[in-house]
Enzyme design. Sequence first.
Site, PDB file in Angstrom:
ATOM      1  N   GLY A 100       0.827  -1.193   0.000  1.00 58.95           N
ATOM      2  CA  GLY A 100       0.000   0.000   0.000  1.00 58.95           C
ATOM      3  C   GLY A 100       0.863   1.243   0.000  1.00 58.95           C
ATOM      4  CB  CYS A 101       0.196   4.722  -1.007  1.00 58.66           C
ATOM      5  SG  CYS A 101      -1.418   4.963  -0.249  1.00 58.66           S
TER       6      CYS A 101
END
Lengths: 345, 345, 345, 345
Positions: free
Chosen positions: D150-151
């Site tokens: 994920g970011c």
Amino acid sequence: MQDRLRIAVLGASGYTGADLVRLAITHPRIEIAALAANANAGQAMADIWPHFAPYPALPRLIKADAIDYSGIDAVFGCLPHAASAELLGTLMDKRIIDLSADFRLKDAGTYADWYGGAHPAPALLPDAVYGLTEFAKASLPGARLVACPGCYPTAVLLALLPLVAAKAISAEKITVNALSGVSGAGRSLKQANLFPEVAEAVHPYSIGAHRHMPEMEQELSLRAGRAVTISFTPHLVPMNRGELVTCIVETPHGADYLRDVLADAYTDEPFVHLLPGAQAPATRMVRGSNHVVINAFADRVPGRAIVIAAIDNLVKGSSGQAIQNFNLMFGLPETTGLEQAPLFP
Amino acid sequence: MQDRLRIAVLGASGYTGADLVRLAITHPRIEIAALAANANAGQAMADIWPHFAPYPALPRLIKADAIDYSGIDAVFGCLPHAASAELLGTLMDKRIIDLSADFRLKDAGTYADWYGGAHPAPALLPDAVYGLTEFAKASLPGARLVACPGCYPTAVLLALLPLVAAKAISAEKITVNALSGVSGAGRSLKQANLFPEVAEAVHPYSIGAHRHMPEMEQELSLRAGRAVTISFTPHLVPMNRGELVTCIVETPHGADYLRDVLADAYTDEPFVHLLPGAQAPATRMVRGSNHVVINAFADRVPGRAIVIAAIDNLVKGSSGQAIQNFNLMFGLPETTGLEQAPLFP
Amino acid sequence: MQDRLRIAVLGASGYTGADLVRLAITHPRIEIAALAANANAGQAMADIWPHFAPYPALPRLIKADAIDYSGIDAVFGCLPHAASAELLGTLMDKRIIDLSADFRLKDAGTYADWYGGAHPAPALLPDAVYGLTEFAKASLPGARLVACPGCYPTAVLLALLPLVAAKAISAEKITVNALSGVSGAGRSLKQANLFPEVAEAVHPYSIGAHRHMPEMEQELSLRAGRAVTISFTPHLVPMNRGELVTCIVETPHGADYLRDVLADAYTDEPFVHLLPGAQAPATRMVRGSNHVVINAFADRVPGRAIVIAAIDNLVKGSSGQAIQNFNLMFGLPETTGLEQAPLFP
Amino acid sequence: MQDRLRIAVLGASGYTGADLVRLAITHPRIEIAALAANANAGQAMADIWPHFAPYPALPRLIKADAIDYSGIDAVFGCLPHAASAELLGTLMDKRIIDLSADFRLKDAGTYADWYGGAHPAPALLPDAVYGLTEFAKASLPGARLVACPGCYPTAVLLALLPLVAAKAISAEKITVNALSGVSGAGRSLKQANLFPEVAEAVHPYSIGAHRHMPEMEQELSLRAGRAVTISFTPHLVPMNRGELVTCIVETPHGADYLRDVLADAYTDEPFVHLLPGAQAPATRMVRGSNHVVINAFADRVPGRAIVIAAIDNLVKGSSGQAIQNFNLMFGLPETTGLEQAPLFP
């Protein structure tokens, strides 16, 4: 790997200079040999430009007169007007791509009227090529001095020149409303460009008297074969990049005909795109890229049409077009180093 | 303390309705008696509007048909077009201020052409007052149904009506470029209005065919005494609020004369301000307030001038003008509840 | 109508001064008697502030030493630190509300450490009231000199003081991450605050060393009865107004208990609102208004909780709180002139 | 020219998919063979993505089950969670780079807890490589299924993993405050993401309960050799792209020591940059690029330090890292197609 051409960038501390460096970093045929910025001489690019933090190996900024020009193939001038002509006039043994206003106007008197002083190097004006790339392809390979157009003229002329040349629209009564991002105002310290002054707001400026007007009129007049005067109102929009021009023109033809003329003019152009159907140009279509999007629309007033174009003011409106001109001056494929797709969102 | 007038707001879940409630909260002569929003009935205003978190005592949203109209003095309609006329048509024993498009056009056929369907209550059209306040002051005190103008017509007509009426400009060849903040697009779910689609970008829309055009043409024609058609291109700007219109007009007079005509027209108006000298209107001058700023400029093209106006699209362009009309309908001072100074930055 | 109190505003050319004037314009008990700004003396407010274009009758800017203080009831100081104490120290026969940092810290040595120089008027420090209104109500009516808190301390202290005072949280290991709009940086010319430097971006600044830290620590220490040191990291967010602080605290209690303590503390406060349930504070809830929204949340780490508050940095964080203090100093209802509802969108 | 690897992109109608296509267009070893988006099947990419207007030759969108996988070398999954695992589970004869959350968590039970349902393909979890590129280089060349982080985890783990692994900081009491641009919320229609809801504002969300938390805790626990729980509060910032994480950590060492550890860890990494001195990471340093900037700072609280990292959430936080993983899976130089310099302003 092929040899790289060595470039010097004068005025690397402005947005225009920085965007040129951004593009040059990944240009496969360019070596950045020297970066000059008098006020910041001695600093690293990353000291003054946050986005060059990942590029500590870029040449350190030096004063323009400290550049060793002996091995330089091309000089990019990103200086303010007047200062640009003064300095570049001393470097005429180099091939020069100038991004300032100094060599755009053919008439030194007009320059003096609009830029507030006598031209510093009027003798160079006749040989300067007006570098609106798509209309200068024959001249660029042999050019020594190329004057890159202003950002507004780039958008307006790409939208209108083919139509004026084909007499598809009248050269009279052209009305242009223009919208620009704030980077067009440069990085110098002006209260008007502080974030809180600009954000969540919009306003016109230089109403009826913007310095890009004589440049547009010069090129339109050239194609129209007669003196052209236009209405032009620029507005400052709260965005970093992007420029959109909305041109209301008089024409006996319908929008479809105008679209045909534009399609013919740009069919082989890698960067100029006539949008399909009635799709409206938008700056988000071209952000960060050298692309231009154009379209023509019917107006509700009979005898009128609306032609709209969008560019990134720092790329096709400035540094990207400069690289495009450089490519053609040095016999490289036109798109070299300019392949980046637009950044959205 | 004087008695308060009890109001009902229909359509309190849109930006227009919410801004009306914002203004009504501090209006010294208004009591908010009922707030209706069918899709959100049962919720508190603070549930759907973050900025009403400090106002838990606001009436809970109910369905429009659940309102007890017996003690209501005025109904504000903030509903979508068609739905508005349908519902308001049943409430004609009340005094109504409608913010929708339904009662602006005098001709039901024109309405049908532009709004895609037969008018739901054409019998009411003749008596509806077009509530551009500054030009409706004689009619408002006795009005039962007031149609508040669209946001673009408010700005354009305030800029041009006095000039057309005085024959200071030609009613032909009027070109308007308009810039609007995103709140004008409403709170409904459209991909085009997501933040990443709009931010750091600008684009035109409804080119040559915006629904506010017939409304502007109706009012201009009325004053000009002949049918007027205009060029009008709206653009979406990345800001929440604000609207700026740039009008290029044909005139035998100079900008100073136009300024004189505007000064005369608005000398006693509390909300319309002719700017001094050559100061350019800007949306930041009016943000969050009911004020309007206007100015006229010389154009570079002989025989033309540029007239520019800026408003807050949700206030003078919508809810503020609605309150202003309400004030005059009920004999209150025009500025009651509308004294907020603009918010800058 | 009751008499108005005559005020002078020193430093009317900054965002803080301008927002004070915005609020004073509609304050029913204030008459703006004098506006001073040395660098802009001679200009009209509308010359330097676009949003005062509709208010040409505002007093013209003069030099501070040209003010006739004889009929002035209250002086608002909106000057930079050091300059403020220097000037205000000469005006101690007036009641003063100072928005600078000069009278916030009780210890002149701490002031010297953080503000880079000896305090210009240390003799005044003991009598200055720290004007976090909700915690200064007993002192304000008799106060001659009120030091309005910094914007960050206002938000952080309103979130944490009741919890520290009730020993509901530990005074150790408080971690605050703070987000501020750009107006907090002032209107002075800094490259870092140009629109293109800030827009479409975010970054921290003054990491671990912001000047508001000693002020927060002073007040927390006072309530905790012991020296408190906090972690504090502010970030610059691309918005004009608004401030949000996220405080991670150590506590043996659950979030519900913290909510109970906050509810008790603020039950009668007109401007401080504990949000219902698990609703998150947001700056859009308070934009342009003097309101504060607060809430407490469970953290995933056992023994911790998260307390969050949002304010408008220019209103409750500065000029609004100054007016609130003024109201209580002069025996007016606390909310006088501060009734504006938040502006959204 | 070398042969190109043929890729299929599943889910090309989201921001992640679009940014992958943006990068793939100029990747010298990629041929975009198929673009799938079930809801938009039949449309051209330029129909749904304004910035692909200059690329009419991109493959038309088709349904995922209409792809001819026979000549496909790699599949990029840009689908929502659950849908991703369901579809990719049927394509395991291909090499897969998944950008969804489905293969990041090693424990199917944790997945079920946080993503609201049983994992669709738990049998694949053991072999999935967690593709935080800098820490997965040994596994990527042989990987069949790579789960891109994920970011938020990308930024947090790049900032903290080397420090935890070197025991330079405590794995306890880690506090992360995170700031993200709005593109992280995706292109689906949510009122919360409309421009007027987000612009000129900031707010926290998913307080103490964001889905990226278990992923960060999994990787931190792995290096710490014990279960780690963190405090994590994300905030939505009015910008399109960019993510910045501010981590307050407990450490017996000074910031210089942390800087040394980070310098050692990333000395040969082309995309991860430890900033010099006390320069603060900023999202504008990496916009549109795959770069990461990191730095460590002293805190005012003894025994604490502050570690900050910034990325572009759509590039290093998503599509860029996916390409980076792809490069290593197929034996290409890691930076291939990812050379774009950051876009500023």
